[in-house]
Scaffold this motif. Structure first.
Motif, PDB file in Angstrom:
ATOM      1  N   MET A 151       0.834  -1.210   0.000  1.00  0.00           N
ATOM      2  CA  MET A 151       0.000   0.000   0.000  1.00  0.00           C
ATOM      3  C   MET A 151       0.871   1.264   0.000  1.00  0.00           C
ATOM      4  O   MET A 151       0.508   2.276  -0.599  1.00  0.00           O
ATOM      5  CB  MET A 151      -0.950  -0.021   1.204  1.00  0.00           C
ATOM      6  N   SER A 152       2.034   1.176   0.673  1.00  0.00           N
ATOM      7  CA  SER A 152       2.955   2.330   0.662  1.00  0.00           C
ATOM      8  C   SER A 152       3.480   2.551  -0.749  1.00  0.00           C
ATOM      9  O   SER A 152       3.525   3.689  -1.236  1.00  0.00           O
ATOM     10  CB  SER A 152       4.130   2.094   1.614  1.00  0.00           C
ATOM     11  N   TYR A 153       3.879   1.459  -1.434  1.00  0.00           N
ATOM     12  CA  TYR A 153       4.337   1.589  -2.824  1.00  0.00           C
ATOM     13  C   TYR A 153       3.257   2.248  -3.684  1.00  0.00           C
ATOM     14  O   TYR A 153       3.551   3.086  -4.529  1.00  0.00           O
ATOM     15  CB  TYR A 153       4.679   0.213  -3.409  1.00  0.00           C
ATOM     16  N   GLY A 189      -7.166  -6.693  -3.828  1.00  0.00           N
ATOM     17  CA  GLY A 189      -8.253  -6.055  -4.581  1.00  0.00           C
ATOM     18  C   GLY A 189      -8.085  -4.544  -4.644  1.00  0.00           C
ATOM     19  O   GLY A 189      -8.289  -3.933  -5.702  1.00  0.00           O
ATOM     20  N   LEU A 190      -7.684  -3.937  -3.529  1.00  0.00           N
ATOM     21  CA  LEU A 190      -7.491  -2.479  -3.510  1.00  0.00           C
ATOM     22  C   LEU A 190      -6.454  -2.039  -4.533  1.00  0.00           C
ATOM     23  O   LEU A 190      -6.623  -1.037  -5.225  1.00  0.00           O
ATOM     24  CB  LEU A 190      -7.018  -2.028  -2.115  1.00  0.00           C
ATOM     25  N   LEU A 191      -5.373  -2.810  -4.606  1.00  0.00           N
ATOM     26  CA  LEU A 191      -4.281  -2.421  -5.511  1.00  0.00           C
ATOM     27  C   LEU A 191      -4.707  -2.580  -6.968  1.00  0.00           C
ATOM     28  O   LEU A 191      -4.423  -1.712  -7.806  1.00  0.00           O
ATOM     29  CB  LEU A 191      -3.025  -3.243  -5.208  1.00  0.00           C
ATOM     30  N   TYR A 219     -17.445  -5.142   0.071  1.00  0.00           N
ATOM     31  CA  TYR A 219     -18.704  -4.895  -0.655  1.00  0.00           C
ATOM     32  C   TYR A 219     -18.731  -3.464  -1.204  1.00  0.00           C
ATOM     33  O   TYR A 219     -19.262  -3.206  -2.282  1.00  0.00           O
ATOM     34  CB  TYR A 219     -19.903  -5.117   0.263  1.00  0.00           C
ATOM     35  N   TYR A 220     -18.154  -2.534  -0.438  1.00  0.00           N
ATOM     36  CA  TYR A 220     -18.129  -1.141  -0.891  1.00  0.00           C
ATOM     37  C   TYR A 220     -17.329  -1.024  -2.187  1.00  0.00           C
ATOM     38  O   TYR A 220     -17.775  -0.389  -3.154  1.00  0.00           O
ATOM     39  CB  TYR A 220     -17.521  -0.251   0.201  1.00  0.00           C
ATOM     40  N   TYR A 221     -16.157  -1.650  -2.210  1.00  0.00           N
ATOM     41  CA  TYR A 221     -15.335  -1.559  -3.425  1.00  0.00           C
ATOM     42  C   TYR A 221     -15.974  -2.329  -4.583  1.00  0.00           C
ATOM     43  O   TYR A 221     -15.869  -1.918  -5.745  1.00  0.00           O
ATOM     44  CB  TYR A 221     -13.904  -2.039  -3.147  1.00  0.00           C
ATOM     45  N   ASP A 260      -5.419   5.046   3.951  1.00  0.00           N
ATOM     46  CA  ASP A 260      -5.960   5.803   2.814  1.00  0.00           C
ATOM     47  C   ASP A 260      -7.151   5.100   2.177  1.00  0.00           C
ATOM     48  O   ASP A 260      -7.922   5.724   1.459  1.00  0.00           O
ATOM     49  CB  ASP A 260      -4.870   5.996   1.753  1.00  0.00           C
ATOM     50  N   TRP A 261      -7.277   3.806   2.382  1.00  0.00           N
ATOM     51  CA  TRP A 261      -8.361   3.035   1.751  1.00  0.00           C
ATOM     52  C   TRP A 261      -9.439   2.647   2.763  1.00  0.00           C
ATOM     53  O   TRP A 261     -10.259   1.797   2.477  1.00  0.00           O
ATOM     54  CB  TRP A 261      -7.790   1.771   1.098  1.00  0.00           C
TER      55      TRP A 261
END
Lengths: 282, 170
Positions: A151-153, A189-191, A219-221, A260-261
């Motif tokens: 996540m930092s990257y 999934g976030l990435l 579910y939000y994403y 951040d997510w």
């Protein structure tokens, strides 16, 4: 199958406890500064974190055993939790200098939690690449530290490296005798989501939901992806489910370790309002 | 080593026998909790009183602003106004303060840091602007998670990039 999952949980908790625990004072020679510092630190942690008594005991421990890293680390914790970051980091830096393999992850965790992504990445690159440590975890044991590094990257504009790192971690856990973490698929999934690879993101979020259907954030994403595909009814359904999970329905919950997510109920409600589908939020 | 052992025994004795404030003269520098903020007659409001300074909570979920802790971020971001003199600063600005059991706020303290939390100088205008923003926040309430009779030690951390407010962290 159920027993297997239980066994994994127990082993994982054991691993986290071992990683962040103080250790055995008998490892140090009798009457050595480290032995006394260790015994005093055990006494200190029996008092409330940040209290006068615990601070007096940690200071005495540091005075008697200045090479005993755990006392610096444990004394630093309440400073961070109370917004005294400079005071906390001065202590923690000493612990890291003495035992980088044991305390780099904790320092990286605090850098990540305050969105100091470059510092977080520096510490974790040192931990994995220079020291060659196989795995590390957040203090609560929620995530393997590669998730935070990934996540930092992503925030440092290195999304491809982030995706490569996290997917390779997930694929290689078994080889490393580690376990898939409770939020690893979600981070994956976030990435992918951030990289606009929505099909891969969906697959990862579905894996997350399959592993734990009560986790509200995925579910939000999924709703955001459905919306981008103009599938508004499906998006609205996902948002409704996410809100139900935020309400705690059937064991629903959220987790705010992604910084951040992070997903908040208000955020889901705001998105839900954009559909104007006439569903009562209360 | 005998001296070490003697000091150790002395510490065990005083911490084992005492509960709050009667440890030794050298303990007078310690607060009941490191998050507490003592009154400073040069900067603080004389009228502001803690309800019980021995029972301050430092829980990060102790307070809400007009019903939600997320409102803090929005309220600060909405009124922050960038001016050129801020531009030289990037890093963190942390403001700590106390909210008493009557939901009044005072004893504001500020520190400015680099990305690695080492201390760093910051333009006075930027510090004052953020202090004024935090002082102007109205609507602090104890959340349902804490005893409403407790005083609260609160902090807000501002992430600043080139003088612009990026994030408000609690």
């Amino acid at each position: 199958m159920y027993c297997n999952k239980c066994l994994h949980c127990v082993l994982f908790i054991f691993y986290v406890n071992v990683s962040f625990s103080q250790g055995n004072c008998l490892f140090y020679p009798e009457d050595s500064g480290e032995r006394l510092a260790c015994e005093l630190s055990y006494r200190a942690i029996s008092y409330k974190q940040g209290s006068r008594t615990s601070q007096v005991l940690f200071d005495a421990a540091i005075k008697l055993g200045p090479e005993y890293a755990y006392a610096y680390y444990e004394k630093s914790v309440p400073f961070f939790k109370r917004g005294l970051f400079n005071e906390g980091i001065q202590l923690l830096n000493k612990a890291v200098a003495l035992e980088p393999e044991n305390y780099l992850c904790y320092r990286a965790y605090w850098f990540f939690s305050q969105r100091s992504y470059e510092q977080c990445a520096n510490d974790l690159e040192l931990y994995y690449n220079t020291l060659g440590m196989p795995t590390g975890s957040t203090p609560g044991g929620d995530m393997e530290m590669r998730m935070l590094l990934g996540m930092s990257y992503a925030r440092l504009h290195k999304l491809s490296e982030a995706i490569e790192l996290v997917s390779s971690a997930i694929n290689n856990y078994e080889e490393m005798n580690y376990f898939i973490g409770p939020y690893d698929y979600h981070v994956m999934g976030l990435l992918y989501f951030e990289n606009n690879e929505f099909n891969k993101a969906k697959k990862a979020f579905y894996s997350q939901i399959e592993m734990n259907p009560n986790f509200a954030d995925s579910y939000y994403y999924m709703a955001l992806i459905a919306k981008s595909e103009t599938n508004f009814q499906l998006a609205s359904d996902f948002l409704r489910t996410s809100l139900d999970k935020f309400e705690g329905a059937n064991g629903g919950f959220s987790f705010n370790g992604f910084i951040d997510w992070n997903v908040y109920r208000e955020l889901v409600e705001k998105e839900f309002m954009t559909f104007d589908v006439g569903i009562d939020l209360d | 080593m005998k001296i070490y052992r003697a000091v150790y025994c002395f510490i065990l004795l005083i911490t084992g026998c005492s509960r709050t404030s009667d440890y030794s003269d050298s303990d007078n520098n310690y607060l009941n909790d490191i998050g507490g903020i003592l009154y400073d007659h040069q900067t603080d409001n004389r009228e502001f009183q803690l309800c019980d300074s021995t029972k301050v909570t430092t829980s990060r979920s102790a307070l809400t602003l007009n019903g939600s802790s997320n409102n803090v971020s929005t309220a600060c971001l909405d009124v922050f106004e960038f001016v050129e003199s801020f531009e030289s600063f990037s890093g963190f600005i942390t403001i700590r303060f106390m909210v008493n059991c009557h939901n009044e706020a005072d004893r504001f303290r500020i520190s400015t840091m680099d990305w690695d939390f080492s201390l760093k100088e910051c333009p006075a205008e930027l510090k004052n602007h953020l202090l004024e923003i935090v002082k102007s926040l109205k609507g602090w309430e104890h959340s349902s998670r804490v005893n409403p009779n407790l005083d609260v030690a609160k902090f807000i951390n501002f992430k600043i990039i080139n003088g612009r407010l990026e994030n408000v962290l609690q």
